[in-house]
Design an enzyme around this catalytic site. Structure first.
Site, mmCIF file in Angstrom:
data_model
loop_
_atom_site.group_PDB
_atom_site.id
_atom_site.type_symbol
_atom_site.label_atom_id
_atom_site.label_comp_id
_atom_site.label_asym_id
_atom_site.label_seq_id
_atom_site.Cartn_x
_atom_site.Cartn_y
_atom_site.Cartn_z
ATOM 1 C CG HIS A 24 5.388 16.382 14.957
ATOM 2 N ND1 HIS A 24 5.112 14.683 14.289
ATOM 3 C CD2 HIS A 24 6.558 16.166 14.842
ATOM 4 C CE1 HIS A 24 5.865 14.374 14.608
ATOM 5 N NE2 HIS A 24 7.261 14.590 15.690
ATOM 6 C CD GLU A 27 9.986 13.751 17.409
ATOM 7 O OE1 GLU A 27 9.909 12.397 17.251
ATOM 8 O OE2 GLU A 27 9.445 14.717 17.002
ATOM 9 C CG HIS A 46 5.830 11.926 18.638
ATOM 10 N ND1 HIS A 46 6.179 11.093 18.810
ATOM 11 C CD2 HIS A 46 6.048 12.763 17.684
ATOM 12 C CE1 HIS A 46 7.145 10.493 17.408
ATOM 13 N NE2 HIS A 46 6.887 12.261 16.577
ATOM 14 C CD GLN A 105 15.809 9.502 9.374
ATOM 15 O OE1 GLN A 105 14.454 10.029 9.240
ATOM 16 N NE2 GLN A 105 16.544 9.964 10.348
#
Length: 206
Positions: A24, A27, A46, A105
Site C-alpha cells: 500500500h 496514497e 494506489h 466502508q
C-alpha cells in the site's frame, strides 16, 4: 522483503505459485515510500502521489510497475475525482488497473469492483476498449499463475508481451501503440546513456 524472496524461491523450486509484493504506497504520506516501492515491488496499491513526482512517475512507466488504483475510496479520503490522476496515468501508458479499497466502508453493493468500473466510465468517459484494457491490466498485475493468465489473456503473453484480441477485446493496434511507445522511450534512454558514457571516457582519456 528478503523473507518474501526466500519464500518465493522455495515455492518456485517446488512448482508452486509465488507471492506478489504489492504494498500500500503513494496514497498519503512521504513520496519516499514510492521510491522504496519502485526498488522492491512488482506492483503497488494506489500511487496517486506519483502525480507530484514526474521523474518517479516516469520510472514507474518505464518499468511498467502495476498501479492498482481505487478512485472511489480516494475521492472519499484524499482526492476528489476531478483531481485524480487515474485518467492521466492511463493516457500516458502507465500500467494502471482498478481495484477496491475498504469495500465495506466505501461501496454500496455486493459488487464493489463493478462500482469502481462504473464510476470510472462515467467520470472519465472511458470507452469499452478502455475498460477492456483496464481489465487486461488487472490480470497482468494479479498473482495468478502464468497458466491461469494464459487462459484469460493469451497463450504467448509472457514471451511476446502481446495478448490475444479475441480474449481481451483490446485491439491489436492499441497493444502495438503501447508497446512501440514504450520501446521508443527505452531507446531514447539507451542512446542518452551511451552518449553520457562516451563523454566520460573521452574526459578520462584527456
Amino acid at each position: 522483503m528478503a523473507n518474501l524472496c526466500s519464500l518465493n524461491q522455495w515455492r518456485m523450486r517446488r512448482g508452486f505459485n509465488t507471492f506478489v509484493f504489492r504494498p500500500h504506497a503513494g496514497e498519503a504520506g512521504d513520496t519516499e515510500h514510492l521510491s522504496a516501492a519502485f526498488l522492491t515491488a512488482q506492483s503497488i496499491n494506489h500511487g496517486i502521489l506519483l502525480r507530484k513526482v514526474p521523474a518517479l512517475q516516469y520510472l514507474y512507466y518505464m518499468q511498467q510497475i502495476g498501479l492498482a488504483m481505487s478512485p472511489l475510496s480516494n475521492n472519499a479520503l484524499f482526492l476528489v475525482y476531478e483531481r485524480s490522476p487515474f485518467n492521466t496515468y492511463f493516457q500516458r501508458g502507465l500500467n494502471v488497473a482498478l481495484s477496491t479499497d475498504d469495500p465495506l466502508q466505501f461501496h454500496f453493493t455486493k459488487e464493489p469492483l463493478m462500482e469502481e468500473y462504473s464510476i470510472a466510465a462515467q467520470i472519465w468517459k472511458f470507452s469499452s476498449v478502455d475498460m477492456c484494457e483496464l481489465a487486461m491490466n488487472s490480470v497482468l498485475q494479479s498473482g495468478f499463475e502464468a497458466e491461469v493468465k494464459r487462459h484469460w489473456i493469451g497463450r504467448d503473453y509472457l514471451e511476446t508481451g502481446q495478448t490475444e484480441v479475441h480474449k481481451t477485446n483490446v485491439p491489436l493496434c492499441r497493444l502495438k501503440y503501447r508497446a512501440s511507445t514504450l520501446e521508443q522511450e527505452h531507446a531514447v534512454l539507451a542512446r542518452m546513456t551511451s552518449c553520457g558514457s562516451d563523454s566520460l571516457e573521452q574526459g578520462s582519456v584527456a
